[in-house]
Each structure stands twice: as structure tokens, then as C-alpha cells.
Scaffold this motif. Structure first.
Motif, PDB file in Angstrom:
ATOM      1  N   LEU A  38      16.667  43.958  19.177  1.00  0.00           N
ATOM      2  CA  LEU A  38      15.769  44.986  19.081  1.00  0.00           C
ATOM      3  C   LEU A  38      16.442  46.236  19.422  1.00  0.00           C
ATOM      4  CD1 LEU A  38      12.226  43.913  20.391  1.00  0.00           C
ATOM      5  CD2 LEU A  38      12.838  44.643  17.814  1.00  0.00           C
ATOM      6  N   ALA A  39      17.274  46.686  20.132  1.00  0.00           N
ATOM      7  CA  ALA A  39      17.964  48.304  20.448  1.00  0.00           C
ATOM      8  C   ALA A  39      19.246  48.445  18.928  1.00  0.00           C
ATOM      9  CB  ALA A  39      18.514  48.098  21.364  1.00  0.00           C
ATOM     10  N   PHE A  40      19.246  47.832  18.498  1.00  0.00           N
ATOM     11  CA  PHE A  40      20.655  47.970  17.724  1.00  0.00           C
ATOM     12  C   PHE A  40      19.711  48.059  16.082  1.00  0.00           C
ATOM     13  CE2 PHE A  40      24.173  44.977  19.667  1.00  0.00           C
ATOM     14  CZ  PHE A  40      24.888  46.626  20.217  1.00  0.00           C
ATOM     15  N   LEU A  41      18.438  47.127  16.133  1.00  0.00           N
ATOM     16  CA  LEU A  41      17.857  47.156  14.914  1.00  0.00           C
ATOM     17  C   LEU A  41      17.340  48.871  14.979  1.00  0.00           C
ATOM     18  CD1 LEU A  41      16.377  43.523  14.519  1.00  0.00           C
ATOM     19  CD2 LEU A  41      17.920  44.602  13.244  1.00  0.00           C
ATOM     20  N   HIS A  42      16.507  49.110  15.553  1.00  0.00           N
ATOM     21  CA  HIS A  42      15.489  50.823  15.636  1.00  0.00           C
ATOM     22  C   HIS A  42      16.895  51.673  16.038  1.00  0.00           C
ATOM     23  CE1 HIS A  42      12.533  47.937  17.784  1.00  0.00           C
ATOM     24  NE2 HIS A  42      12.137  48.664  16.591  1.00  0.00           N
ATOM     25  N   ASP A  43      17.872  51.268  15.655  1.00  0.00           N
ATOM     26  CA  ASP A  43      19.042  52.399  16.058  1.00  0.00           C
ATOM     27  C   ASP A  43      20.149  52.444  14.587  1.00  0.00           C
ATOM     28  OD1 ASP A  43      20.236  54.540  16.842  1.00  0.00           O
ATOM     29  OD2 ASP A  43      22.444  53.028  17.323  1.00  0.00           O
ATOM     30  N   GLN A  44      20.712  51.274  13.837  1.00  0.00           N
ATOM     31  CA  GLN A  44      20.737  50.953  12.271  1.00  0.00           C
ATOM     32  C   GLN A  44      20.308  50.112  11.779  1.00  0.00           C
ATOM     33  OE1 GLN A  44      24.940  49.258  13.809  1.00  0.00           O
ATOM     34  NE2 GLN A  44      24.169  50.072  16.218  1.00  0.00           N
ATOM     35  N   HIS A  45      20.735  50.167  10.016  1.00  0.00           N
ATOM     36  CA  HIS A  45      20.692  49.554   8.906  1.00  0.00           C
ATOM     37  C   HIS A  45      21.162  48.239   9.065  1.00  0.00           C
ATOM     38  CE1 HIS A  45      18.993  48.300   5.671  1.00  0.00           C
ATOM     39  NE2 HIS A  45      20.019  47.709   5.125  1.00  0.00           N
ATOM     40  N   PHE A  46      20.346  47.436   8.793  1.00  0.00           N
ATOM     41  CA  PHE A  46      20.489  45.933   8.579  1.00  0.00           C
ATOM     42  C   PHE A  46      20.211  45.104   7.718  1.00  0.00           C
ATOM     43  CE2 PHE A  46      21.891  46.477  13.112  1.00  0.00           C
ATOM     44  CZ  PHE A  46      22.700  46.167  12.870  1.00  0.00           C
ATOM     45  N   ASP A  47      20.836  44.844   7.034  1.00  0.00           N
ATOM     46  CA  ASP A  47      20.414  44.173   5.008  1.00  0.00           C
ATOM     47  C   ASP A  47      19.685  42.606   5.847  1.00  0.00           C
ATOM     48  OD1 ASP A  47      21.345  46.073   3.880  1.00  0.00           O
ATOM     49  OD2 ASP A  47      22.782  45.275   4.479  1.00  0.00           O
ATOM     50  N   LEU A  48      20.444  41.833   6.504  1.00  0.00           N
ATOM     51  CA  LEU A  48      20.018  40.468   7.522  1.00  0.00           C
ATOM     52  C   LEU A  48      20.080  40.493   8.675  1.00  0.00           C
ATOM     53  CD1 LEU A  48      19.882  37.394   6.740  1.00  0.00           C
ATOM     54  CD2 LEU A  48      22.335  37.517   6.556  1.00  0.00           C
ATOM     55  N   VAL A  49      19.058  39.769   9.499  1.00  0.00           N
ATOM     56  CA  VAL A  49      19.167  39.273  11.097  1.00  0.00           C
ATOM     57  C   VAL A  49      19.557  37.822  10.960  1.00  0.00           C
ATOM     58  CG1 VAL A  49      18.452  38.858  13.072  1.00  0.00           C
ATOM     59  CG2 VAL A  49      18.046  41.139  11.916  1.00  0.00           C
ATOM     60  N   ILE A  50      20.937  37.310  11.488  1.00  0.00           N
ATOM     61  CA  ILE A  50      21.044  36.123  11.564  1.00  0.00           C
ATOM     62  C   ILE A  50      20.991  35.332  13.204  1.00  0.00           C
ATOM     63  CG2 ILE A  50      22.602  33.651  11.801  1.00  0.00           C
ATOM     64  CD1 ILE A  50      23.937  35.091   9.229  1.00  0.00           C
ATOM     65  N   THR A  51      20.359  34.638  13.946  1.00  0.00           N
ATOM     66  CA  THR A  51      19.798  34.724  15.171  1.00  0.00           C
ATOM     67  C   THR A  51      19.793  33.247  15.653  1.00  0.00           C
ATOM     68  OG1 THR A  51      18.547  35.892  17.384  1.00  0.00           O
ATOM     69  CG2 THR A  51      16.962  35.157  15.119  1.00  0.00           C
ATOM     70  N   ASP A  52      19.700  33.740  17.204  1.00  0.00           N
ATOM     71  CA  ASP A  52      19.560  31.741  17.339  1.00  0.00           C
ATOM     72  C   ASP A  52      18.447  31.654  18.148  1.00  0.00           C
ATOM     73  OD1 ASP A  52      20.476  28.966  19.018  1.00  0.00           O
ATOM     74  OD2 ASP A  52      21.214  30.515  20.673  1.00  0.00           O
ATOM     75  N   LEU A  53      17.710  30.992  18.437  1.00  0.00           N
ATOM     76  CA  LEU A  53      16.607  29.984  18.416  1.00  0.00           C
ATOM     77  C   LEU A  53      15.894  30.414  20.016  1.00  0.00           C
ATOM     78  CD1 LEU A  53      13.454  29.216  17.969  1.00  0.00           C
ATOM     79  CD2 LEU A  53      14.513  27.249  17.838  1.00  0.00           C
ATOM     80  N   HIS A  54      17.419  29.701  21.091  1.00  0.00           N
ATOM     81  CA  HIS A  54      17.518  29.478  22.444  1.00  0.00           C
ATOM     82  C   HIS A  54      18.101  30.665  22.941  1.00  0.00           C
ATOM     83  CE1 HIS A  54      14.299  25.845  22.227  1.00  0.00           C
ATOM     84  NE2 HIS A  54      15.014  25.685  21.603  1.00  0.00           N
ATOM     85  N   MET A  55      17.367  32.184  23.258  1.00  0.00           N
ATOM     86  CA  MET A  55      18.742  32.855  23.557  1.00  0.00           C
ATOM     87  C   MET A  55      17.369  33.634  25.793  1.00  0.00           C
ATOM     88  SD  MET A  55      19.629  34.995  21.299  1.00  0.00           S
ATOM     89  CE  MET A  55      18.114  35.422  20.098  1.00  0.00           C
ATOM     90  N   PRO A  56      17.930  34.009  26.382  1.00  0.00           N
ATOM     91  CA  PRO A  56      17.540  34.555  28.116  1.00  0.00           C
ATOM     92  C   PRO A  56      16.710  35.854  27.164  1.00  0.00           C
ATOM     93  CG  PRO A  56      20.221  34.549  28.019  1.00  0.00           C
ATOM     94  CD  PRO A  56      19.582  33.674  27.121  1.00  0.00           C
TER      95      PRO A  56
END
Length: 122
Positions: A38-56
Motif C-alpha cells: 500500500l505504501a508503494f501504491l501511494h508513492d508510485q504508479h503501477f499497472d498491475l499488482v500480483i499478490t499472495d493471499l496469505h501474508m502477515p
């Protein structure tokens, strides 16, 4: 195309990034959890997010909810990657407005097919 890869497991990030590079996606940023993403998304532009489901700290569904609720980020495609394939989990992720879903283990063809839904190549 700038892609944010979010996974708490360094090995999984490494594998995914290597696959993306072999598919000629080279503008890639790594995040170790949803909060950092989220910090990166508010600071930079991205065209796609690929994320794992289970994370701390913040899991993939919470990250997806935060992205969809933010007017600046709401339209970014989010591809969820998980080893979980239970119907309830899939329904929860779809309800959160995920753009695509990949169940681990997967290969480069599966990843390429999913990416093809978001990016058109010459």
C-alpha cells in the motif's frame, strides 16, 4: 508496464519475478506484505499488482479491499496468487473484486495467460 509483486516468501517472489522477466516484463517492484505494498501504491504508479493471499500484517484480501476503496488505486488490476482453492476462499476473493486468480503451483503459461487479460502485446 510496471508490476508490483507482493509476497512474504522471498523464494516465491523470486520465482514469480523470474517468470515475469522471461515473459519480458522487467519493470517490477517487490513488497513483502500488504502494508508495504500500500505504501508503494501511494508513492508510485503501477499497472498491475500480483499478490499472495496469505501474508502477515495485511493479507491479500485486505490489500485488495484497500485498493478497491481508494479512488486513486481502484482501477488497478489485481491478480491473486494462492495455494488455497477452497470454494469459500475463492468466493471471498471474487467478492472483493479481484481481477484474476492463480492457484499454486502454476507455470509460466498460466501466468502468461492471466497477464494477457491485462496487457496486450505486439
Amino acid at each position: 508496464m510496471k508490476i508490483l509483486v507482493v509476497d512474504d516468501m522471498p523464494l516465491m517472489r523470486h520465482v514469480l519475478i523470474n517468470m515475469l522477466r522471461k515473459l519480458e516484463y522487467n519493470n517490477i517492484v517487490e513488497a513483502t506484505d500488504g502494508l508495504q505494498a500500500l505504501a508503494f501504491l501511494h508513492d508510485q504508479h503501477f499497472d498491475l499488482v500480483i499478490t499472495d493471499l496469505h501474508m502477515p500484517k495485511m493479507n491479500g484480501v485486505n490489500l485488495l479491499d484497500n485498493i478497491r476503496k481508494d479512488e486513486q488505486l481502484a482501477d488497478i488490476p489485481v491478480l491473486m496468487v494462492t495455494c488455497e482453492d477452497s470454494a469459500d476462499t475463492v468466493k471471498q476473493v471474487i467478492k472483493a473484486k479481484v481481477s484474476g486468480f492463480i492457484v499454486k503451483p502454476f507455470n509460466m503459461n498460466v501466468l502468461s495467460s492471466q497477464l494477457g487479460r491485462f496487457f496486450f502485446r505486439d
